[in-house]
Scaffold this active site. Structure first.
Site, PDB file in Angstrom:
ATOM      1  N   ASN A 111       0.820  -1.207   0.000  1.00 40.62           N
ATOM      2  CA  ASN A 111       0.000   0.000   0.000  1.00 40.62           C
ATOM      3  C   ASN A 111       0.853   1.256   0.000  1.00 40.62           C
ATOM      4  O   ASN A 111       0.470   2.288  -0.573  1.00 40.62           O
ATOM      5  CB  ASN A 111      -0.931  -0.005   1.217  1.00 40.62           C
ATOM      6  N   GLU A 162      -2.530  -3.460  -5.610  1.00 44.55           N
ATOM      7  CA  GLU A 162      -3.909  -3.562  -5.102  1.00 44.55           C
ATOM      8  C   GLU A 162      -4.811  -2.391  -5.510  1.00 44.55           C
ATOM      9  O   GLU A 162      -5.608  -1.899  -4.713  1.00 44.55           O
ATOM     10  CB  GLU A 162      -3.888  -3.709  -3.577  1.00 44.55           C
ATOM     11  N   TYR A 170      -4.412 -13.417   2.445  1.00 42.40           N
ATOM     12  CA  TYR A 170      -4.045 -13.591   3.847  1.00 42.40           C
ATOM     13  C   TYR A 170      -5.115 -14.445   4.516  1.00 42.40           C
ATOM     14  O   TYR A 170      -6.303 -14.306   4.222  1.00 42.40           O
ATOM     15  CB  TYR A 170      -3.930 -12.240   4.557  1.00 42.40           C
ATOM     16  N   GLU A 222       1.925 -11.473  -2.478  1.00 42.54           N
ATOM     17  CA  GLU A 222       1.645 -11.256  -1.056  1.00 42.54           C
ATOM     18  C   GLU A 222       0.835 -12.442  -0.549  1.00 42.54           C
ATOM     19  O   GLU A 222      -0.247 -12.717  -1.071  1.00 42.54           O
ATOM     20  CB  GLU A 222       0.849  -9.967  -0.801  1.00 42.54           C
TER      21      GLU A 222
END
Length: 511
Positions: free
Chosen positions: A72, A173, A244, A292
């Site tokens: 981010n 993202e 995640y 990620e």
């Protein structure tokens, strides 16, 4: 009692092991950079401020590539702020994490650190607040030998030779409303396409990763990938995946089966890529960068820490999402690595997020020690031992009931065979919370002659599955010898503790 039979055939292979599959991630977030990899004045810091105790653990962990500087963070980052004399660099507000960025650590420092850590650099560019011109300038700065404005500026800043960064992320993202510069799929797809073209005009040898969905639960998942690739298929080499996972409401059985969800996620993205390839009549193959992934108890961050950060105002490198990992978390991380490896024909890059302190395999304290967490061990062993060809296994296992995924194999495994060294590496998890597992290997075309190494990560005899597992603590847990491996006239049987992850390496001969 849990039982499984794993059939291994020398000639049933998936792909060569992609070395970039064992990547990590360093973001300007929390204490990953500052007091993580970089802390001038620390007793273990070198002349450049790099923590040598952390570097030693990074080398032991064995990542092959590290993504930088976000995340981010990158969607509001000006890369120029992190080059030139440190005293002249501006101090900025980072809106992504509500922190103050001093820019004491930037591109040159990271390139120096990456050489010390012996890793390839995966550089992310800002396509949130910036665009084509800034991206091509950064490639020129990093990769052009000299004789132009940006390359000569690099040389004046102390780097005579080009950095030679060949792997680049086209933003981060940008499908997410939380992202600075959030875009629709059409907006991002066109921007990615034009940025990619401009970057490859500067250096045609670079590889580019387009932004995929932030997770499988995004309302635009699937359509986002399809739209972005419809615009940029010919210009990019990979599309990203992020995910995640966490234990929800004490449902450990479902948490331990999250590798099933990762398998499904990967298969869905592969299908979308191939649909765009077919519809566009493309000959090249776009693959996946799962850049990620990790276990992250994000409820705690969203409900508590985020409010604390906002209330405290703008601070330099505050503590953010410094999760302490358990044996259960480590077993789950092991199964995620299994999933990535068995999709190694299409997942060519993967980065566990993040390297130090921030949901990390390595932790450190400002002015204090650095240590390994439980999730360090599956990554370190697979990065070291997974070589040669990925084998396509057939697993028949006792099933365990889960609330989220139905009946799931209690034994999960992946294996590689390195013909040059004559070694077979088996990585296997027993997901059962209560039952020991016996596992029979049915080898075809290979004959096991000896056990080279056998290690297991499991709950300590005097602990439980939620035992905190920081190595500098008295209740530390790490790998220990796995005694239950037997070879009898080529037949192999393993006995695995409940809730465990194991790495076993055999000497093998062609059978």
């Amino acid at each position: 009692m849990t039982h499984a039979r794993i059939t291994v055939d020398r000639d049933f292979t998936i792909a060569e092991v992609p070395r970039r599959l064992f990547g990590q991630f360093v973001e300007h977030m929390g204490r990953c950079v500052y007091t993580g990899i970089y802390e001038p004045g620390h007793p273990a810091a070198d002349a450049r401020g790099f923590r040598t105790d952390v570097l030693e653990l990074v080398r032991e962990l064995g990542p092959t590539v590290v993504r930088y500087p976000g995340g981010n963070f990158v969607s509001g980052y000006r890369w120029e702020d992190g080059v030139g004399p440190v005293a002249d660099r501006p101090v900025r507000m980072d809106g992504a994490w509500h922190t103050i960025e001093t820019n004491a650590f930037g591109l040159h420092e990271f390139m120096d650190w990456s050489r010390e850590a012996e890793v390839e650099v995966m550089e992310a560019i800002n396509l949130g607040t910036r665009g084509v011109e800034e991206a091509r300038a950064l490639v020129e700065y990093a990769n052009h030998p000299g004789g132009t404005y940006w390359s000569d500026l690099r040389r004046r800043n102390g780097a005579e030779d080009p950095f030679g960064i060949k792997l680049w992320c086209l933003g981060n993202e940008l499908d997410g409303p939380w992202q600075i510069g959030h875009k629709t799929a059409h907006e991002y797809g066109r921007l990615a396409q034009e940025t990619a073209k401009a970057m490859k005009l500067v250096d045609p040898e670079i590889e580019l990763v387009a932004v995929g969905s932030s997770n499988r639960q995004m309302p635009t998942f699937g359509t986002w990938e399809h739209t972005v690739l419809t615009h940029a298929y010919e210009e990019v080499d990979y599309i990203s995946m992020h995910a995640y996972y966490r234990e929800q409401d004490g449902d450990a059985a479902s948490f331990l089966a999250e590798g099933v969800e990762m398998d499904t996620f990967i298969d869905g993205v592969i299908s979308t890529i191939d649909a765009v390839k077919a519809a566009g009549k493309h000959s090249k193959q776009v693959n996946i960068s799962f850049d990620e992934w990790n276990v992250w108890d994000f409820d705690r961050f969203n409900d508590v820490e985020e409010g604390e950060v906002a209330a405290a105002g703008w601070r330099e490198h505050p503590r953010l999402i410094e999760d302490t990992y358990t044996v259960t978390d480590a077993v789950v991380v092991g199964t995620f690595l299994h999933s990535l490896l068995r999709h190694g024909d299409r997942v060519k890059i993967a980065n566990q997020a993040q390297l130090v302190n921030v949901i990390a395999p390595i932790r450190s304290e400002e002015g204090g020690p650095a240590w390994r967490q439980t999730i360090f061990w599956p990554f370190a062993r697979m990065a070291r031992m997974a070589k040669g060809r990925i084998l396509r296994l057939a697993i028949s296992s006792t099933k365990g009931e889960t609330a989220r995924f139905g009946d799931v194999d209690e034994v999960d495994a992946v294996a590689t065979w390195d013909e040059s060294s004559g070694r077979l590496a088996l990585f296997v998890a027993n997901r059962s919370l209560a039952s020991e597992a016996t596992v029979d290997l049915d080898l075809h075309g290979l004959r096991a002659t000896a056990v080279r190494s056998a290690e297991v990560l499991t709950v300590p005899d005097d602990g439980d599955r939620l035992t905190a597992n920081v190595e500098h603590a008295p209740d530390a847990v790490g790998l220990r010898p796995l005694d239950g491996v037997a070879i009898d006239d080529g037949a192999v049987r393993l006995t695995l503790p409940a809730l465990s992850w194991s790495a076993v390496e055999f000497e093998v001969a062609r059978g």
